[in-house]
Each structure stands twice: as C-alpha cells, then as structure tokens.
Enzyme design. Structure first.
Site: not given
Length: 652
Positions: A78, A107, A109, A111, A164, A216, A302, A395, A398, A413, A418
């Site tokens: 990734s 390049e 991206k 989708d 892609e 790519y 992004k 919490c 609990c 917590c 819990c």
C-alpha cells in the site's frame, strides 16, 4: 482453415485495439460484426484450433464455481497517504536528504481495484486481485473480459504487471440505468460497481459492463532504469497506460501538476481520487526500499474529500480491544461520496474539545481518506444554545473509571476484564488475518461471552461441539463446522497467533518478520527490546510494545495455556541460517534464463540466504546474468560487481 482463423483473429484484435485503446476505428461496427461471426462459425466447427488470443475469450458464457486464493510472487504494498503540500514537502526532504538529484514521476490515482497480471511466454495465465498484498484471489476469467487487457503479448515474455481495473463514468451510468429499469439497487459509485463486477461468478455479466484498465508497474525484475521507461514499455506491449503523467524535478512542479489535475478531474471519463508521486529512477527506488507496509520512494496525495452539512443528533462511546474509548457521532442522513452516511467518527476527546463540538450542532462531514466518515468542524453560525458535550468518566461497558493520560489523546479503560475489550480481542483473534477461525464472528463471540463459555482466547480451544450446540441458532452441522475450524487453526504458523494476540503496533507483516527471526513465540518473549529493535522493518516502537506486553501480568501464562491446548507456537515458514551459502548477500537477476524460470531462480537464491533485488546499485554483491542481459549487466561491470551465470546457480 487455420490460416483464415489466424487472419481473422489478427484483424479483429487490430480493430479492437483501434477502437478501445486508440479511439480511432478503421472499420464500421457492421464490418467488425461480420468478421466476428465468421470466426465464431469456424471456432464452432474446429474447437481444437481456437487461438489463445481469439476475441471469443472476451465473451461471457462461463459460470465460475468460485475464486481460488492466489499467492503473489511479488507482494503488493500500500502507499503512504498525504493530504497537504506540507506532507509532500516532508516526503521530498526525506528523499532528497539521501538523493539530492532524484526526480519524480506523477501519475493519476485511478479510483478502481488493484490487479496483478502474470504472463508466461507472452500469454496471460493469471489475473488476480490485490487482496492483503500477499494473498489475493484468482479472477483470471473475469479479467479476460476486460477488453483492453491483452490476452497475448507481442513478445513471448515472462512478466508480471500491476495496475488498476475501473469502471468508466459512461459504463457506470449505463449499468445503473439498466439496474434502475429492472428495479435493482443502484451502485453507489464507479469503484463499488467495478468491485461488484469483478466478484461476479457469471463472466457474461463481467463482459457486459464495460470495465477498463490502466497498467503502471512491472512487478517482475526489469532491465529498465526509470518508471517513465516502464510506462513506455507497457504501452509498447499493448497495455493501456494513462496519458496524464509527468516527470517533475521539484516539489513545486509536482504541486503544479496536482493543481492542474484537480481542475481537470471532473472532466475526465473516469474517477480519480488523487495523484501518486514516485521517485522516477528505479535504482533509487531499490536503495530507498520499504517500510513494513509501504515503499519509501512513493506517496499518494489524496484530493480533499467532498464535504456536507449534517445535524449531530447524539454520540455513542465504544470500547475497543486495547481499552481506547472512541466517540461516534449519530447524524441526520446525508449523501456523501456516493453513499448515505448517518454515523461518523469524532476521533477522541481532545478533538471534541479542540473543535468545540456539541450535540445539536450543524457539523461538516467528510470521508477521511475517501473511506471513513468523520466530523470536520462545526458550522458555528448555525449554533443555537447547545451545552458543551458531556464526556463520560466511566467505561460504557464495565463502568470502571476512565483514564486520560497526558501523553494520549484518547480516553482509556484499563480494566483487563472489561467485557467490550474481551469481546473485541476475541473477534480480532479469530479474524481472517489472525487465526482465521471461519464462523467465529461478532455475534457468535457475543453469545459465547455472555454464555460464560469464553473469557480469553485460550478458552476458545477448550470449547467442545456440545458447548456450541447450547448457543442460539446452532445445529449439529454448524456446531461441528465451527469446532473443526477452531481445531484447524491450531496448526497455523506462529505469526498468525502473534498477530492474533492483538499486541499494540504489532501488525501482520511485523509478526512475520519477527517470527522469521526468532522462530517461536517463546523465544521472542524472552528477547530484549534493544535486540528486537535492530531487526530491519521493526524498530523501537514495536520492540518496546512487545516487551511491555510479555512483561504484563498474565501474558506468559496465556501463551502457556495456548501451548497446552495444542496451538502451534512455531514459525512454519522457511528459516535461512547465517551459515547459508549466500546469507546476507544482495543478488540481482538479469537477462533470459534458459533452464530455470525466473521465479525458480529467485526462490533458490532466497533459499540460500540471498536478498533478491530488482536493480543494480552499490549495495549489490552479485549479479546472475542470463542471455541478452542489458543495462543491469553493464552497470554491474562498471561498478566491479561479481557476475555469475545460470550454470553457477544450478550448481549450488
């Protein structure tokens, strides 16, 4: 007959290429259909003579039984995300610190969905999804129905390429119109439509939906020297590559390209959600290398997410497996990036305080990373008399006192008993990337816990089929199936168990690296943090988290209970000793091998302890060269690196 079939296939593929890739058809649709019908008649009469690159392979008809798992020879990583120029400049600074003359290729991206295509002798043999980067699904028959993916390359190459697969906007509108007319639910966006299409078992549906691709990356070793050369080579081989890419010498040029494409984005015939920036020189890519999760030589910018107004109706406080208490906003429903959103994260109590978010406020909602809905800010002009948001002190699971440590932004917590933490840990332990106990999902875990049948992960292995029959909704068949899944998980390699323990910062890839080194969880548990931190790809954060876990109360006892229950604590992958013939050496393969497949040569080198790299650099210790070796061999000779041939490798 054979000659005419070959002639027809050649003509039809040429016309399809003109139509789909070049957008410049030289014959009418009627003429194409006439030739296609002639070919179909010949193939019906002589099925044994059907050519591997016949356009008939593009047509649906097969109904698949399912998809098999496929282990990628070359892992898919990734990318690190960036959302601002500041983050891009920090990436640039890290690269230029070591390589001041490096340049970048930008390049689009796309989708869509990541795919991997493997060709042997120039013929497409496997098309697979990315999956978790190591194991995907074999969807070859479906990818054959994507008309711009070559079935046969012009050269008889053994090559693996990445790209892609996406649904163009025009196809998306057509598919949704058809579904609307049939009374079927419409796809939310082109990416969802592409994903749903590639998961179809009926290849006829895939063929009808008009998917397309952009390639790519050459994943298998290459003699090329830059990413821009890779794109040119892919285009020459008949792959569709995106025309909107540039080579930039500075981050100023990169940012200028980003701004240009942000303006052009809506006019493109396909969806993009950002720009990928890569170091252009492949040698520098090789030397920069990878973290556990991502390449150090690339980053994905992004585009800012779509934003909408919504009313914050209430807040739920949820406890995770590490005890962190996370606030989730319940909102008036709003259409956002193709989906209806009614819940969004508020991150943590510090975020709520910083943004002064209150119940009843009108807030701006967006999708962080285009995936997770989140509250961005308050529309203060629409605030009336809302009181500051009440922050829980106990919490919600609990009722223990919640702690807000000075160095943390989250409420926590710290009660190890819990219920919410325990159930989340159990669910994580059984998840696919951990122990992969099919059938042990959220609802079953909740039933087991509330029925006092399990209190920790070791209890899972004390369950009998009779215990499972006491659960609501379980019959003999389902109880036996889950019981067998639990028993089968005992045989997993130990990195699955290590990840399943849910130790903070210790993900799946880090677990594998650690167990490759120490072989057993017991050996890892008694290793000092400073020693663990020296392992490449691990570092002090993971090391300290590991030692803190194993020093905590009950951790070693839990490991011992799992061992007594028959759970494997040993790494089952291949361990290469320090005395291996090529231990610690970086080796590059280049040229055409006559007797070994490249994958076989790579596997043999790794079994002998070598790290097999894709390009030659000063860090390379040895080059194995076959016939027609190109620039890599030349560079090795210039650097004075030792060169061996295939016969030498076979002799080892």
């Amino acid at each position: 007959m054979n000659a005419r079939m070959t002639e027809l296939v050649t003509l039809l593929n040429q016309y399809a290429d003109e139509y789909y890739r070049k957008d410049n058809p030289s014959v009418s649709d009627a003429e194409y259909d006439r030739l296609y019908r002639e070919l179909m008649n010949l193939e019906t009469a002589y099925p044994e003579a059907v050519l591997p690159n016949s356009p008939s392979h593009r047509v649906g008809g097969k109904v698949l039984d399912g998809f098999e798992k496929y282990t990628h020879e070359y892992p898919l990583y990734s990318l690190q995300d960036a959302f601002s120029l500041t983050e891009l400049e920090a990436f640039d600074e890290r690269v230029k610190r070591e390589y001041p003359n490096a340049n970048y290729i930008c390049e689009l991206k796309i989708d869509g969905l990541s795919i991997s295509l493997t060709y042997q002798g120039g013929q497409l043999v496997v098309g697979a999804t990315r999956g978790d980067g190591t194991i995907g699904e074999n969807i070859t028959e479906n990818l054959k129905r994507v008309k711009d993916i070559p079935l046969v390359l012009p050269d008889p190459l053994d090559i693996t390429v990445r790209g892609e697969c996406y649904m163009p906007k025009a196809s998306f509108e057509r598919v949704n119109l058809s579904r609307q007319e049939k009374g079927e639910a419409e796809f939310a966006n082109p990416r969802n439509a592409a994903a749903g299409t590639l998961r179809q078992l009926d290849t006829g549906i895939v063929a009808s939906r008009g998917l397309a691709s952009f390639l790519y990356q050459e994943a298998s070793p290459t003699d090329l020297s830059s990413q821009s050369e890779v794109l040119s080579q892919l285009e020459k081989l008949g792959f569709q590559t995106n025309p909107d890419s540039i080579v930039a010498n500075s981050m100023e040029e990169v940012w200028s390209f980003i701004e240009k494409m942000a303006e052009k984005r809506n006019s493109l015939p396909y969806e993009i959600d950002g720009i990928v920036i890569k170091v252009n020189e492949l040698q520098i890519q090789e030397e920069l290398g990878f973290t556990v999760k991502a390449p150090r030589w690339a980053i994905a910018y992004k585009f800012p997410a779509e934003e909408k107004e919504a009313e914050l109706l209430s807040v739920d406080w949820q406890v995770g497996r590490t005890g962190v208490v996370t606030p989730t906003a319940n909102l008036s429903p709003v259409q956002l990036a193709g989906t209806i959103v009614s819940r969004a994260t508020l991150h943590n109590v510090d975020y709520i305080a910083e943004k002064d978010i209150r119940i009843g406020d009108t807030v701006i909602v967006y999708k962080a990373g285009d995936i997770i809905p989140a509250v961005l800010r308050v529309v203060e002009s629409k605030r009336q008399k809302q009181e500051p948001m009440p922050i829980p002190s106990q919490c919600p699971s609990c009722e223990s006192e919640l702690i807000h440590y000075e160095d943390e932004v989250a409420l926590r917590c710290i009660n190890p008993h819990c219920p919410s933490q325990i159930m989340n840990r159990l669910e994580h332990f059984a998840s696919r990337d951990a122990m992969n106990i099919t059938g042990l999902g959220t609802s079953v875990v909740e039933k087991l816990f509330k029925g006092n049948l399990v209190k920790d992960v070791a209890d899972i292995y004390r369950l009998s089929a009779e215990d499972l029959l006491t659960l609501e909704g379980f019959k003999e068949k389902s109880a036996e199936k889950l019981y067998q899944a639990i028993q089968a998980s005992k045989e997993n390699s130990a990195e699955k168990l290590l990840f399943g323990l849910g130790i903070r910062h210790v993900g799946g890839k880090a677990s594998k690296i650690l167990l490759e080194k120490y072989m057993t969880i017991e050996e890892l548990a008694k290793t000092a943090a400073e020693d663990i931190a020296q392992i490449e790809g691990v570092g002090p954060v993971i090391a300290n988290s590991l030692t803190t876990y194993f020093e905590s109360e009950g951790a070693l006892q839990l490991v011992e209970e799992l061992k007594e229950a028959g759970v494997n604590l040993v790494y089952k992958g291949q361990k290469v000793g320090a005395d291996a013939v090529l231990a610690g050496l970086t080796v590059v393969l280049t040229g055409k091998l006559e007797r070994l497949k490249r994958s076989e040569a790579k596997a043999k080198l790794e079994s002998l302890g070598a790290n097999v790299a894709g390009s030659v650099s000063k860090k390379t210790n040895l080059v194995v060269a076959g016939s027609d070796a190109g620039s890599k061999l030349t560079k090795a000779q210039e650097l004075g690196i030792e060169v061996k041939d295939e016969a030498w490798l076979e002799s080892l």
